[in-house]
Write a protein that holds these residues in place. Structure first.
Motif, PDB file in Angstrom:
ATOM      1  N   LYS A  62       0.825  -1.214   0.000  1.00 57.91           N
ATOM      2  CA  LYS A  62       0.000   0.000   0.000  1.00 57.91           C
ATOM      3  C   LYS A  62       0.862   1.269   0.000  1.00 57.91           C
ATOM      4  O   LYS A  62       0.351   2.379  -0.179  1.00 57.91           O
ATOM      5  N   TYR A  63       2.168   1.104   0.183  1.00 53.57           N
ATOM      6  CA  TYR A  63       3.086   2.239   0.150  1.00 53.57           C
ATOM      7  C   TYR A  63       3.783   2.304  -1.209  1.00 53.57           C
ATOM      8  O   TYR A  63       4.350   1.307  -1.671  1.00 53.57           O
ATOM      9  N   SER A 115       2.856  11.678   2.303  1.00 52.94           N
ATOM     10  CA  SER A 115       1.429  11.509   2.079  1.00 52.94           C
ATOM     11  C   SER A 115       1.025  10.174   2.687  1.00 52.94           C
ATOM     12  O   SER A 115       1.839   9.501   3.332  1.00 52.94           O
ATOM     13  N   LEU A 116      -0.216   9.768   2.478  1.00 58.96           N
ATOM     14  CA  LEU A 116      -0.717   8.553   3.122  1.00 58.96           C
ATOM     15  C   LEU A 116      -0.017   7.284   2.622  1.00 58.96           C
ATOM     16  O   LEU A 116      -0.081   6.252   3.286  1.00 58.96           O
ATOM     17  N   ASP A 117       0.621   7.363   1.477  1.00 58.65           N
ATOM     18  CA  ASP A 117       1.262   6.167   0.910  1.00 58.65           C
ATOM     19  C   ASP A 117       2.788   6.222   1.032  1.00 58.65           C
ATOM     20  O   ASP A 117       3.501   5.571   0.277  1.00 58.65           O
ATOM     21  N   THR A 118       3.290   6.986   2.018  1.00 56.50           N
ATOM     22  CA  THR A 118       4.727   7.223   2.113  1.00 56.50           C
ATOM     23  C   THR A 118       5.347   6.551   3.333  1.00 56.50           C
ATOM     24  O   THR A 118       4.842   6.680   4.454  1.00 56.50           O
ATOM     25  N   ASP A 173       5.629   4.935   9.193  1.00 58.30           N
ATOM     26  CA  ASP A 173       4.647   5.557   8.310  1.00 58.30           C
ATOM     27  C   ASP A 173       4.938   7.061   8.340  1.00 58.30           C
ATOM     28  O   ASP A 173       4.871   7.694   9.389  1.00 58.30           O
ATOM     29  N   SER A 175       3.370   9.670   7.314  1.00 59.42           N
ATOM     30  CA  SER A 175       2.285  10.613   7.626  1.00 59.42           C
ATOM     31  C   SER A 175       1.892  10.590   9.102  1.00 59.42           C
ATOM     32  O   SER A 175       1.462  11.599   9.645  1.00 59.42           O
ATOM     33  N   THR A 176       2.060   9.455   9.754  1.00 56.60           N
ATOM     34  CA  THR A 176       1.661   9.345  11.168  1.00 56.60           C
ATOM     35  C   THR A 176       2.852   9.240  12.121  1.00 56.60           C
ATOM     36  O   THR A 176       2.679   9.341  13.335  1.00 56.60           O
TER      37      THR A 176
END
Length: 220
Positions: A62-63, A115-118, A173, A175-176
């Motif tokens: 997903k990344y 971003s969310l996929d990074t 992750d 983004s988080t």
């Protein structure tokens, strides 16, 4: 003279094996890593090379993008560089940055804004051992060291008097900032790799190449 040398070979083999045992110290659970409090003893078949690990269940697919931080040179008192010159340490840091970045770019798009996929990857060079000049190559062929290196090659273990590299990988992750995976590892050339025994940093660089391949395979 030849007879004397033949008689001394068993003693040389014992000496080489004793030196190898002393020099094959596994990586530590380095106390100054961000992830050190989460690292736990690794129990899989690679535990001699990767003694500590932290892992969450992750779907790496997903990344699609990645932030690769500049490779850090570990300065903690539990580093494993021994008396290696600072110039050699910096040379390995530079080489590690290039090799890991090249391998990871083949799988991910490198970005600077998450971003969310990074994913964010932090690499730390924590130790290294140079190849012993002349002896490292000599033990590949000599009747004292050769049999030992053959067995080590078959087992995938460290050869006599060769260099190695220790490092830490921390993946989060982006983004988080949630830590997803972390481990400390030791890499070294095949025990019969003659080319990696020529040059003081050649074996450590081969270890870096193997570490980059291993990480890229893990993130597929």
């Amino acid at each position: 003279m030849q007879t004397t040398f033949r008689k001394s070979r068993p003693a040389l083999l014992i000496l080489f094996i004793a030196l190898a045992a002393c020099s094959s110290t596994p990586p530590a659970r380095y106390q100054n890593l961000d992830s050190s409090s989460r690292l736990r003893p690794n129990t899989d078949e690679a535990s001699d090379r990767i003694p500590y690990r932290y892992a969450e269940p992750v779907d790496w697919k997903k990344y699609t993008s990645i932030i690769i931080e500049p490779v850090a040179l570990y300065q903690g008192p539990d580093n494993q560089f021994g008396d290696m010159d600072q110039s050699d340490r910096q040379a390995l840091v530079h080489y590690m940055q290039n090799q890991f970045s090249e391998k990871l770019r083949a799988r991910f798009r490198e970005v600077t804004i998450p971003s969310l996929d990074t994913l964010r990857v932090k690499l730390t060079l924590t130790g290294a051992k140079t190849t012993t000049p002349v002896i490292g190559t000599f033990t590949k062929f000599d009747l004292a060291g050769g049999p030992y290196n053959i067995v080590q090659s078959i087992r995938g273990k460290e050869g006599l008097m060769n260099g190695s590299v220790n490092y830490a990988v921390e993946i989060s992750d982006a983004s988080t900032r949630r830590l997803l995976n972390a481990y400390v590892a030791k890499q070294y050339p095949n025990a019969l790799n003659v080319g990696a025994s020529v040059g003081s940093l050649s074996a450590a660089k081969v270890g870096i190449d193997k570490g980059a391949d291993e990480l890229a395979d893990m993130l597929k």
